[in-house]
Design a protein around this motif. Structure first.
Motif, PDB file in Angstrom:
ATOM      1  N   ALA C  95       0.631  -1.258   0.155  1.00 36.10           N
ATOM      2  CA  ALA C  95       0.112  -0.064   0.062  1.00 36.10           C
ATOM      3  C   ALA C  95       0.580   1.382   0.069  1.00 36.10           C
ATOM      4  N   LEU C  96       1.919   1.158   0.760  1.00 35.83           N
ATOM      5  CA  LEU C  96       2.833   2.372   0.744  1.00 35.83           C
ATOM      6  C   LEU C  96       3.783   2.506  -0.547  1.00 35.83           C
ATOM      7  N   SER C  97       4.041   1.261  -1.127  1.00 34.64           N
ATOM      8  CA  SER C  97       4.665   1.361  -2.399  1.00 34.64           C
ATOM      9  C   SER C  97       3.733   2.024  -3.466  1.00 34.64           C
ATOM     10  N   PHE C  98       2.604   1.522  -3.668  1.00 37.00           N
ATOM     11  CA  PHE C  98       1.836   1.598  -4.712  1.00 37.00           C
ATOM     12  C   PHE C  98       0.459   2.284  -4.258  1.00 37.00           C
ATOM     13  N   PRO C  99       0.547   3.663  -3.817  1.00 33.65           N
ATOM     14  CA  PRO C  99      -0.595   4.234  -3.140  1.00 33.65           C
ATOM     15  C   PRO C  99      -1.750   4.161  -4.401  1.00 33.65           C
ATOM     16  N   GLU C 100      -1.218   4.693  -5.622  1.00 31.23           N
ATOM     17  CA  GLU C 100      -2.310   4.793  -6.651  1.00 31.23           C
ATOM     18  C   GLU C 100      -3.181   3.360  -6.824  1.00 31.23           C
ATOM     19  N   LYS C 101      -2.305   2.307  -6.703  1.00 29.99           N
ATOM     20  CA  LYS C 101      -3.086   1.154  -7.040  1.00 29.99           C
ATOM     21  C   LYS C 101      -4.128   0.881  -5.781  1.00 29.99           C
ATOM     22  N   ARG C 102      -3.535   1.114  -4.623  1.00 28.51           N
ATOM     23  CA  ARG C 102      -4.428   0.797  -3.517  1.00 28.51           C
ATOM     24  C   ARG C 102      -5.619   1.799  -3.516  1.00 28.51           C
ATOM     25  N   ARG C 103      -5.652   3.148  -3.953  1.00 31.68           N
ATOM     26  CA  ARG C 103      -6.689   3.898  -3.927  1.00 31.68           C
ATOM     27  C   ARG C 103      -7.528   3.475  -5.376  1.00 31.68           C
ATOM     28  N   ALA C 104      -7.017   3.258  -6.296  1.00 35.37           N
ATOM     29  CA  ALA C 104      -7.906   2.782  -7.401  1.00 35.37           C
ATOM     30  C   ALA C 104      -8.633   1.467  -7.065  1.00 35.37           C
ATOM     31  N   MET C 105      -8.105   0.652  -6.193  1.00 33.46           N
ATOM     32  CA  MET C 105      -8.902  -0.706  -5.705  1.00 33.46           C
ATOM     33  C   MET C 105      -9.845  -0.320  -4.789  1.00 33.46           C
ATOM     34  N   ALA C 106      -9.522   0.622  -3.885  1.00 33.21           N
ATOM     35  CA  ALA C 106     -10.737   1.125  -2.969  1.00 33.21           C
ATOM     36  C   ALA C 106     -11.924   1.410  -3.841  1.00 33.21           C
ATOM     37  N   GLN C 107     -11.569   2.620  -4.827  1.00 32.09           N
ATOM     38  CA  GLN C 107     -12.508   3.136  -5.708  1.00 32.09           C
ATOM     39  C   GLN C 107     -13.451   1.896  -6.412  1.00 32.09           C
ATOM     40  N   LEU C 108     -12.716   1.042  -6.976  1.00 33.15           N
ATOM     41  CA  LEU C 108     -13.475  -0.013  -7.855  1.00 33.15           C
ATOM     42  C   LEU C 108     -14.174  -0.771  -6.688  1.00 33.15           C
ATOM     43  N   GLY C 109     -13.601  -1.258  -5.580  1.00 27.57           N
ATOM     44  CA  GLY C 109     -14.415  -2.072  -4.872  1.00 27.57           C
ATOM     45  C   GLY C 109     -15.756  -1.522  -4.297  1.00 27.57           C
ATOM     46  N   VAL C 110     -16.019  -0.240  -4.228  1.00 30.25           N
ATOM     47  CA  VAL C 110     -17.408   0.212  -3.655  1.00 30.25           C
ATOM     48  C   VAL C 110     -18.057   0.574  -4.998  1.00 30.25           C
ATOM     49  N   SER C 111     -17.766   0.461  -6.023  1.00 35.56           N
ATOM     50  CA  SER C 111     -18.465   0.977  -7.262  1.00 35.56           C
ATOM     51  C   SER C 111     -19.476   0.637  -7.761  1.00 35.56           C
ATOM     52  N   GLY C 112     -19.825  -0.721  -7.525  1.00 38.52           N
ATOM     53  CA  GLY C 112     -21.252  -1.375  -8.337  1.00 38.52           C
ATOM     54  C   GLY C 112     -20.779  -1.799  -9.576  1.00 38.52           C
ATOM     55  N   GLU C 113     -19.447  -1.578  -9.920  1.00 36.78           N
ATOM     56  CA  GLU C 113     -19.167  -2.151 -11.307  1.00 36.78           C
ATOM     57  C   GLU C 113     -18.560  -3.539 -11.235  1.00 36.78           C
ATOM     58  N   ILE C 114     -18.264  -3.737  -9.964  1.00 39.56           N
ATOM     59  CA  ILE C 114     -17.662  -5.149 -10.010  1.00 39.56           C
ATOM     60  C   ILE C 114     -18.597  -6.360  -9.819  1.00 39.56           C
ATOM     61  N   THR C 115     -18.671  -7.084 -10.506  1.00 35.01           N
ATOM     62  CA  THR C 115     -19.660  -8.306 -10.589  1.00 35.01           C
ATOM     63  C   THR C 115     -19.445  -9.333  -9.672  1.00 35.01           C
ATOM     64  N   PRO C 116     -20.335  -9.841  -9.377  1.00 35.58           N
ATOM     65  CA  PRO C 116     -19.919 -11.018  -8.447  1.00 35.58           C
ATOM     66  C   PRO C 116     -19.127 -12.076  -8.750  1.00 35.58           C
ATOM     67  N   ALA C 117     -19.104 -12.092  -9.991  1.00 40.62           N
ATOM     68  CA  ALA C 117     -18.073 -13.309 -10.917  1.00 40.62           C
ATOM     69  C   ALA C 117     -16.774 -12.790 -10.418  1.00 40.62           C
ATOM     70  N   THR C 118     -16.478 -11.635 -10.563  1.00 37.33           N
ATOM     71  CA  THR C 118     -15.245 -11.207 -10.350  1.00 37.33           C
ATOM     72  C   THR C 118     -14.732 -11.114  -8.756  1.00 37.33           C
ATOM     73  N   ARG C 119     -15.743 -10.682  -8.156  1.00 37.19           N
ATOM     74  CA  ARG C 119     -15.596 -10.926  -6.550  1.00 37.19           C
ATOM     75  C   ARG C 119     -15.354 -12.464  -6.231  1.00 37.19           C
ATOM     76  N   ALA C 120     -15.755 -13.334  -6.910  1.00 39.63           N
ATOM     77  CA  ALA C 120     -15.714 -14.839  -6.697  1.00 39.63           C
ATOM     78  C   ALA C 120     -14.422 -15.250  -6.879  1.00 39.63           C
ATOM     79  N   THR C 121     -13.835 -14.643  -8.099  1.00 41.09           N
ATOM     80  CA  THR C 121     -12.357 -15.070  -8.480  1.00 41.09           C
ATOM     81  C   THR C 121     -11.402 -14.362  -7.573  1.00 41.09           C
ATOM     82  N   VAL C 122     -11.747 -13.131  -7.074  1.00 38.86           N
ATOM     83  CA  VAL C 122     -10.876 -12.405  -6.054  1.00 38.86           C
ATOM     84  C   VAL C 122     -10.667 -13.218  -4.882  1.00 38.86           C
ATOM     85  N   SER C 123     -11.954 -13.821  -4.355  1.00 29.22           N
ATOM     86  CA  SER C 123     -11.811 -14.672  -3.296  1.00 29.22           C
ATOM     87  C   SER C 123     -10.833 -15.723  -3.373  1.00 29.22           C
ATOM     88  N   LYS C 124     -10.773 -16.349  -4.419  1.00 29.12           N
ATOM     89  CA  LYS C 124     -10.032 -17.501  -4.555  1.00 29.12           C
ATOM     90  C   LYS C 124      -8.612 -17.134  -4.456  1.00 29.12           C
TER      91      LYS C 124
END
Lengths: 188, 188, 188, 188
Positions: C95-124
């Motif tokens: 998170a310290l090394s790639f703050p942009e990645k961290r922030r983008a990830m956070a935004q995407l996570g709450v966006s409603g754009e991420i499908t259940p399928a993607t979330r499932a893959t992430v879980s894996k």
DNA sequence: CATGAATGAGTGTTCATTCAT
DNA sequence: AATGAATGAACACTCATTCAT
């Protein structure tokens, strides 16, 4: 056409419209005009049925005022040149005194908002001036041209002079005289 | 190598705008202009950033065309009157041939949409004509008036004549001649 | 899913999207992302069918990278606390090394754009970490709570810590330690 | 005396926005919100200058309501743990009773639409709660961490618990208790 | 009659996606 | 495959006009 209650309010709206047109153009919202007139936005429509109607009335009012001003103190018995000059001076003086009216009038004139009916009424108000112009060209070089064309030409010179005075009021006298001489040479 | 931006399309939009402005005024929706140009509504904005930009470009284009047309076949060595008459005839001819362009140009000119930058560019395009006018008044009765004022006056006579020709094309020749003589008397 | 020709270009687009999301949000136009990636706007769609697809892939990519980073050099035989701390440190370091990645990830996570399928893959992809957490809570005070709830809680503490590190990187070490101790007390 | 601006209508719009945000996200068209509020599309803009302004006001309203609800019936003289638990219960109860408000609030919070000014006002509304948290950590393990960090952590646990309650309301009680104990261990 | 909130059609502009080159 | 022009649906916001108070 029943007269609405308060002429004061009507005039306030017309004056406000003049000012707003100069600063914001004809596209300015009616609310702005109403606010400038210190009147509720809805009230504007008890005095003028539509925005377009307001513009037509304003145009008529301005043209009429201009025509009346031009003929003020007209020297009935004098020579043609003196008469013409008298009118011309009144005219230019009006443009100098009320640059906003002049500008609003110019904008309205080319706007496409003004109906033929309004233009016809304006023509009537301009009749005395038109008649004078007619006498002026009667024996001059434009005697064979169509009167409408001559009027257009004269009008364009007058408007150009007024515009120039409006944007360079310091030399108003000089421009007024220059415009008049140009007109005289052109027509008489 | 995608579809290249096409000058044809750009010109189609400008021509469409000219026609639409004449019939509907400057308030006409951009969709209408696009439709008239047989182009998608969004495409208008790949050729012109804003509606206002479109209007400025159109004004410039029209004025430039008019100026170029006016100087076509200019008789370099001839006498002043012949030179002036040559330009005048070209000018009036253009107005007669493209009444829509003439009308659109007039509307744009008074619209408040045209930026000072555009007007400055237009001035440059008009330079040869301006220079001719300058020579014309040099020894005439307006030799002491400010050049800007003289130009305004000349322009107003020309515009008035063009307007008149546009609305009474049957007598175009006569009006053209009448306008020129008026101009000549006024300035030279 | 046929692999598009150039992985470089694909990665360039993902990296560009990360940067653009941070500065402009998820509403940023795809053209902008393409431009940032030095790729033609149309090309974006040969690598990702839709904008939404791009976002899902990016989210997956980021989460996967984060998970892999977290497990890097995992001390298999060590004690639980050491293992947990190892993962935590890797995590915070990322998170310290790639703050942009961290922030983008956070935004995407709450966006409603991420499908259940993607979330499932992430879980894996998160499975090893999940498993570790599971062991952590096994004997602690949250042993009777639903695992999903515990994971949510842990995740929220981690995210909060990362956010705080991102906005106050000077005290990264201190915050990292504080967050870990809080987590430890909460779960173990 | 025209129709006065109605608080009912304002509230209807805010409530409609809450519902629409939950189902359609922040990208939902303003027309939809207006329709949901049984109000003309233009009316939305007499109550809120822009869509963004609407969102900011809504966020403020929701947060304020949440904060007020949390402090309702606060046991002034009681012990810390009882006080904290009281606030926590109110809080979770609110999330359970108005899951849509909770979800809309969460979305708004991360959206980038909320201005610093709004966040500052929210902070003020949260002051009593903040103060309580401050007392809670005073002697606990986080007494040396920055208060801002502790608040972030606490908040994240609360939000996570509320989210979890919102998506699994059947076990609301259990999750509420679990979240509180986690918080207590973390901070006190 | 005065007021200004209510209405909803209308507008310039944007942007994901397609497609000719 | 790469490019960027073409497309047109969509959207926030405006404004003349109406009308409840």
């Amino acid at each position: 056409m029943p007269r609405p209650r308060s002429d004061d309010k009507r005039n306030a709206i017309l004056a406000a419209a003049t000012r707003i047109i100069v600063t914001q153009g004809l596209g300015a919202p009616t609310v702005l005009i109403a606010k400038e007139a210190a009147v509720a936005s809805g009230s504007l429509f008890t005095y003028f049925e539509t925005k377009s109607e307001l513009f037509n009335q304003l145009f008529l009012e301005l043209k009429t005022e201009m025509a009346l001003t031009a003929m003020k103190g007209f020297p009935e018995g004098a020579e043609l040149r003196e008469q013409l000059l008298h009118v011309w001076k009144n005219w230019m003086n009006w443009a100098l005194s009320f640059p906003e009216k002049r500008r609003a009038m110019a904008q309205l004139g080319v706007s496409g908002e003004i109906t033929p009916a309004t233009r016809a009424t304006v023509s009537k108000a301009m009749a005395p001036i038109t008649e004078l112009m007619q006498r002026a060209r009667e024996t001059g070089p434009m005697r064979t041209a169509s009167m409408a064309f001559v009027l257009t030409l004269i009008n364009s010179v007058a408007e150009a002079t007024m515009d120039f005075i409006a944007q360079d009021p310091a030399n108003a006298k000089k421009h007024s005289k220059g415009g008049f001489e140009a007109l005289w040479r052109m027509v008489v």
